[in-house]
Design a protein around this motif. Structure first.
Motif, PDB file in Angstrom:
ATOM      1  N   VAL A 587       0.863  -1.186   0.000  1.00 51.66           N
ATOM      2  CA  VAL A 587       0.000   0.000   0.000  1.00 51.66           C
ATOM      3  C   VAL A 587       0.896   1.232   0.000  1.00 51.66           C
ATOM      4  N   SER A 588       0.663   2.114  -0.924  1.00 48.40           N
ATOM      5  CA  SER A 588       1.519   3.286  -1.084  1.00 48.40           C
ATOM      6  C   SER A 588       1.589   4.094   0.212  1.00 48.40           C
ATOM      7  N   GLY A 589       2.815   4.386   0.648  1.00 48.22           N
ATOM      8  CA  GLY A 589       3.041   5.238   1.802  1.00 48.22           C
ATOM      9  C   GLY A 589       2.890   4.582   3.145  1.00 48.22           C
ATOM     10  N   GLU A 590       2.586   3.285   3.189  1.00 45.41           N
ATOM     11  CA  GLU A 590       2.298   2.626   4.466  1.00 45.41           C
ATOM     12  C   GLU A 590       3.445   1.742   4.949  1.00 45.41           C
ATOM     13  N   GLN A 677      13.115   7.619   6.852  1.00 44.76           N
ATOM     14  CA  GLN A 677      12.855   8.976   6.383  1.00 44.76           C
ATOM     15  C   GLN A 677      13.201   9.098   4.896  1.00 44.76           C
ATOM     16  N   SER A 678      14.285   8.422   4.512  1.00 47.95           N
ATOM     17  CA  SER A 678      14.684   8.383   3.109  1.00 47.95           C
ATOM     18  C   SER A 678      15.643   7.223   2.924  1.00 47.95           C
ATOM     19  N   LEU A 679      15.834   6.856   1.659  1.00 42.84           N
ATOM     20  CA  LEU A 679      16.680   5.701   1.356  1.00 42.84           C
ATOM     21  C   LEU A 679      17.377   5.928   0.020  1.00 42.84           C
ATOM     22  N   LYS A 680      18.645   5.556  -0.022  1.00 45.13           N
ATOM     23  CA  LYS A 680      19.372   5.500  -1.278  1.00 45.13           C
ATOM     24  C   LYS A 680      19.811   4.056  -1.516  1.00 45.13           C
ATOM     25  N   VAL A 681      19.587   3.580  -2.737  1.00 47.52           N
ATOM     26  CA  VAL A 681      20.020   2.247  -3.139  1.00 47.52           C
ATOM     27  C   VAL A 681      21.070   2.412  -4.225  1.00 47.52           C
ATOM     28  N   ASN A 682      22.250   1.916  -3.954  1.00 47.36           N
ATOM     29  CA  ASN A 682      23.380   2.061  -4.880  1.00 47.36           C
ATOM     30  C   ASN A 682      23.611   3.527  -5.248  1.00 47.36           C
ATOM     31  N   ASP A 685      18.502   7.902  -5.108  1.00 46.79           N
ATOM     32  CA  ASP A 685      17.310   8.086  -4.283  1.00 46.79           C
ATOM     33  C   ASP A 685      16.280   7.018  -4.629  1.00 46.79           C
ATOM     34  N   TRP A 686      15.638   6.489  -3.582  1.00 45.35           N
ATOM     35  CA  TRP A 686      14.750   5.323  -3.757  1.00 45.35           C
ATOM     36  C   TRP A 686      13.373   5.660  -3.187  1.00 45.35           C
ATOM     37  N   ASP A 687      12.313   5.397  -3.969  1.00 38.64           N
ATOM     38  CA  ASP A 687      10.961   5.722  -3.491  1.00 38.64           C
ATOM     39  C   ASP A 687      10.042   4.510  -3.512  1.00 38.64           C
ATOM     40  N   TRP A 714       7.318   7.878   2.686  1.00 40.37           N
ATOM     41  CA  TRP A 714       8.398   8.079   1.709  1.00 40.37           C
ATOM     42  C   TRP A 714       8.267   7.175   0.492  1.00 40.37           C
ATOM     43  N   ALA A 715       7.683   5.971   0.689  1.00 36.93           N
ATOM     44  CA  ALA A 715       7.645   4.974  -0.389  1.00 36.93           C
ATOM     45  C   ALA A 715       6.365   5.143  -1.200  1.00 36.93           C
TER      46      ALA A 715
END
Length: 725
Positions: A587-590, A677-682, A685-687, A714-715
């Motif tokens: 589910v988006s954002g959950e 809060q935020s994520l970077k993959v390789n 920026d990852w959403d 964030w996702a």
């Protein structure tokens, strides 16, 4: 001592396992008269022997506890009397080492190799020392379910040089195995002052002067008495012959091998093969102990019996003590692949080779015999997971798919299990006739609904491998069959303000009334196995988009997941619910809600004796926690990993070939501020609330988390795939 899960139902084996998957698992056998000692160990009770073979973390009923010896102070008048002893102090131990101090004054130190064990005894001063080798020794069961092991015969011989050889024949146990044989060869570091063999029943026995041989179905064994108070005993085992047992012993533990050397060798093997694969930065010693205790518990079984297969000869690897894929396919197999890739490839090859010779891959297996199947044919899921993640090596994938198709198309012969006599519990899919005729399973088959959900995921596994092999027609057939869980979906079934659940269905197509929160005994003869419809309705993890639609959309889906916890339905110690707490990621954002659930589940674990929320189940429970420590959760048979929230500031996973996955966190606090809060993959920026095998494992990668106390949405990118939807 690696105490995690040795009390409170964890059933983990605390004795000596000299390397991951070692055949010998040397430790104490304890009896209380009422409680099953599934791995041989109980914290309270009387030790009645120290035996060479055990399982770890299993339920059902004990297996093994064979090739045993018991130290006795002074001469032994009756070797088949109760010689058990209380412990003077609690047992001690660690990786590769175990110690028991008995009330009789005897201290026992244990160490081992992969096919042999070393016992070091210290007896009270001014006493003679006796060792009783009882071939009929086996772990008992007190549950009254007909799953207790039986001793059915053996042989025992002593020789002029003081060593002994023999074999024991045993049967039954949880997997309802017919007779199987283990051979042994034992040597002491000094000549006995007296030795003799015995056979008999009850309190009556016949003794034979040594050297001698005896055999038969009566209890039998040997008594060895020594003048000194310090004594070592070496024992080798084999499934092939007593000569092979002697060869294993002499090759692995020589007469001058010291116990401390074996302990150091075991530590080195565990460090190199397992512990060094995952490195963390943490100043919390409890966390460090929990991580590595959990890794240790993951790799005690299955048992690598390559070169020790009495059923057929060949060049393929052979693994036994698969106990069970129903428990381990959800999250153990995927971590097994990452931490032990070479052994994992061997394990896959072994599953396929068992099909070649026995006709079916096992869902569970011990003592060289398949059984028991609790749900679906979950070797299909394991093979699919390996295939989509690129495991190739020496695996013959055409044979692998043929083995999977046997599960999907061939009805296994009924073994008439008293607990579920409707169809085979030995192997395969016993309810396949209904599955092929109706596309669902009627109540003429036990565990109809839970089996139907699992058959759907099994068929999805066939779809995945068929797609990769370019078999378009087969891929389409099994994709359609993977949707058959929907045929059990009654949109009118209701519970706690929710409608739509998987329920029993009659041959005429009508749904059978069933309270989704109830499952009768939740056991072999019921419609659902070990959980209820609330859990099984969420288990089509390849078809989640369709599931969300049937539940009523995103908001209703979140509410239903919440109710698993609000209504106390979810059980962290029960495998069918393992994935449910993390489906919020669909589910988006959950995604933050999955983090919430993960932190709650992690809090149920500990490094101590009661540190597992349920049976270890061959490491399934430990692997469930380890994935949450990493901050990911696998979806078996897919390349998808749901993103959670890591435990540590830094974790490096060695993927082999110079590749690593580096997971880091900044800000936050594991419990007070755990949310992403935020994520970077390789570095990007990852959403998305998920990554794939290719993103971070195939070639290594980095995941950089920023954590905090805010429940950030964030996702908001693409949802995880629902390939059957």
């Amino acid at each position: 001592m690696s105490t995690q899960g040795t009390r409170g139902g964890g059933n983990r084996f605390p004795g000596v396992v000299a390397a991951p998957f070692a055949m010998v698992k040397l430790g104490p056998d304890v009896e209380s008269g009422t409680t099953d000692a599934y791995s041989g160990y109980l914290p309270d009770g009387r030790i009645f022997g120290f035996s060479m073979m055990h399982e770890s973390g299993t339920g059902g009923a004990p297996k093994y506890g064979v090739v045993s010896q018991m130290p006795v102070v002074g001469d032994v008048q009756n070797p088949i009397a109760n010689l058990s002893q209380l412990r003077a102090v609690p047992d001690e131990g660690g990786v590769g080492y175990y110690k028991s101090s008995l009330a009789s004054g005897v201290t026992v130190h244990l160490a081992a190799t992969e096919h042999a064990g070393l016992y070091s005894y210290s007896f009270p001063s001014n006493s003679s020392a006796s060792i009783v080798v009882d071939v009929s020794h086996v772990l008992p069961s007190f549950r009254g379910l007909g799953w207790e092991q039986h001793y059915s015969g053996g042989s025992f011989s002593t020789f002029d040089d003081g060593h002994y050889e023999g074999s024991g024949i045993y049967n039954n146990g949880w997997n309802l195995s017919p007779d199987w044989t283990i051979y042994f060869c034992g040597k002491f570091n000094q000549q006995p002052s007296n030795s003799w063999t015995f056979n008999g029943n009850g309190t009556a026995f016949i003794s034979h002067d040594s050297p001698s041989s005896t055999s038969g179905i009566a209890r039998l064994g040997g008594v060895f008495t020594f003048a000194g108070t310090d004594l070592t005993s070496r024992v080798g085992v084999s499934f092939i012959s007593s000569a092979k047992a002697c060869h294993n012993l002499d090759a692995e533990i020589t007469e001058d091998t010291e116990l401390d050397i074996l302990v150091e060798n075991a530590k080195s093997q565990w460090n190199e093969q397992v512990f060094d694969k995952i490195q963390i930065t943490s100043d919390n010693s409890t966390d460090v102990q929990l991580l590595y205790s959990s890794l240790y518990g993951m790799f005690l079984i299955p048992s690598n019996r390559t070169g020790e297969n009495p059923e057929w000869s060949g060049t393929e690897p052979y693994y036994d003590d698969v106990f069970t894929l129903w428990d381990t396919h959800r999250c153990h197999s995927s971590l097994f692949h990452i931490v032990q890739p070479e052994a994992y490839e061997e394990f896959i090859r072994s599953l396929i080779d068992i099909w070649r010779h026995d006709g079916f891959m096992p869902d569970a297996r011990s003592s060289n015999f398949n059984g028991r199947v609790q749900g679906g044919s979950n070797a299909d899921n394991v093979l699919a997971d390996a295939y989509v993640k690129g495991v190739r090596g020496a695996i013959n994938w055409e044979d692998g798919f043929a083995a999977m198709q046997t599960d999907a198309e061939v009805v296994p012969a009924n073994n008439f299990d008293p607990k579920a006599p409707d169809s085979s519990t030995k192997e395969g899919r016993g309810a396949l006739p209904d599955w092929l005729q109706y596309g669902y399973i009627t109540p003429r088959f036990s565990r109809a609904v839970s089996r139907a959900v699992e058959y759907s995921t099994n068929d999805f596994g066939l779809h995945q491998v068929a797609m990769g092999l370019g078999m378009a027609d087969e891929a389409n057939i099994y994709l359609n069959r993977s949707r058959n869980w929907r045929n059990h979906w009654n949109p009118l079934a209701s519970s706690h303000n929710h409608t739509g659940f998987v329920v029993p269905r009659a041959a005429n197509g009508s749904f059978i009334a069933q309270d989704p929160q109830q499952c009768g005994g939740c056991y072999w003869g019921d419609a659902y196995y070990e959980d209820n419809s609330w859990i099984y309705s969420m288990n089509a993890i390849h078809d989640v988009a369709e599931l969300k639609k049937r539940i009523g959309g995103d908001e209703r889906f979140v509410d239903r997941l919440n109710k698993l916890f609000d209504l106390n339905i979810f059980n962290a110690g029960n495998e069918p619910g393992f994935t449910s707490p993390f489906l919020y990621n669909f589910v988006s954002g959950e995604q933050w809600r999955s983090v919430n659930r993960s932190r709650y589940i992690g809090g149920l674990y500990g490094a101590g004796e009661t540190g597992l929320p349920g049976n270890s189940d061959a490491g399934a429970m430990e692997s469930n926690l380890l994935w949450q420590m990493i901050g990911l959760y696998p979806l078996t048979g897919q390349t998808t990993f749901l993103i959670l929230s890591p435990w540590f500031e830094s974790m490096t996973i060695n993927l082999g070939d110079g590749k690593t996955l580096q997971v880091t966190t900044t800000g936050g606090d594991r419990y007070a501020a755990p949310y992403v809060q935020s994520l970077k993959v390789n570095g990007e920026d990852w959403d998305k609330a998920w990554v794939t095998w290719e993103d971070v494992f195939a070639n290594g990668g980095t995941m950089e988390y920023v954590l905090g106390e805010n429940q950030v949405h964030w996702a908001t990118g693409d949802l995880p795939p629902s390939p059957a939807s």
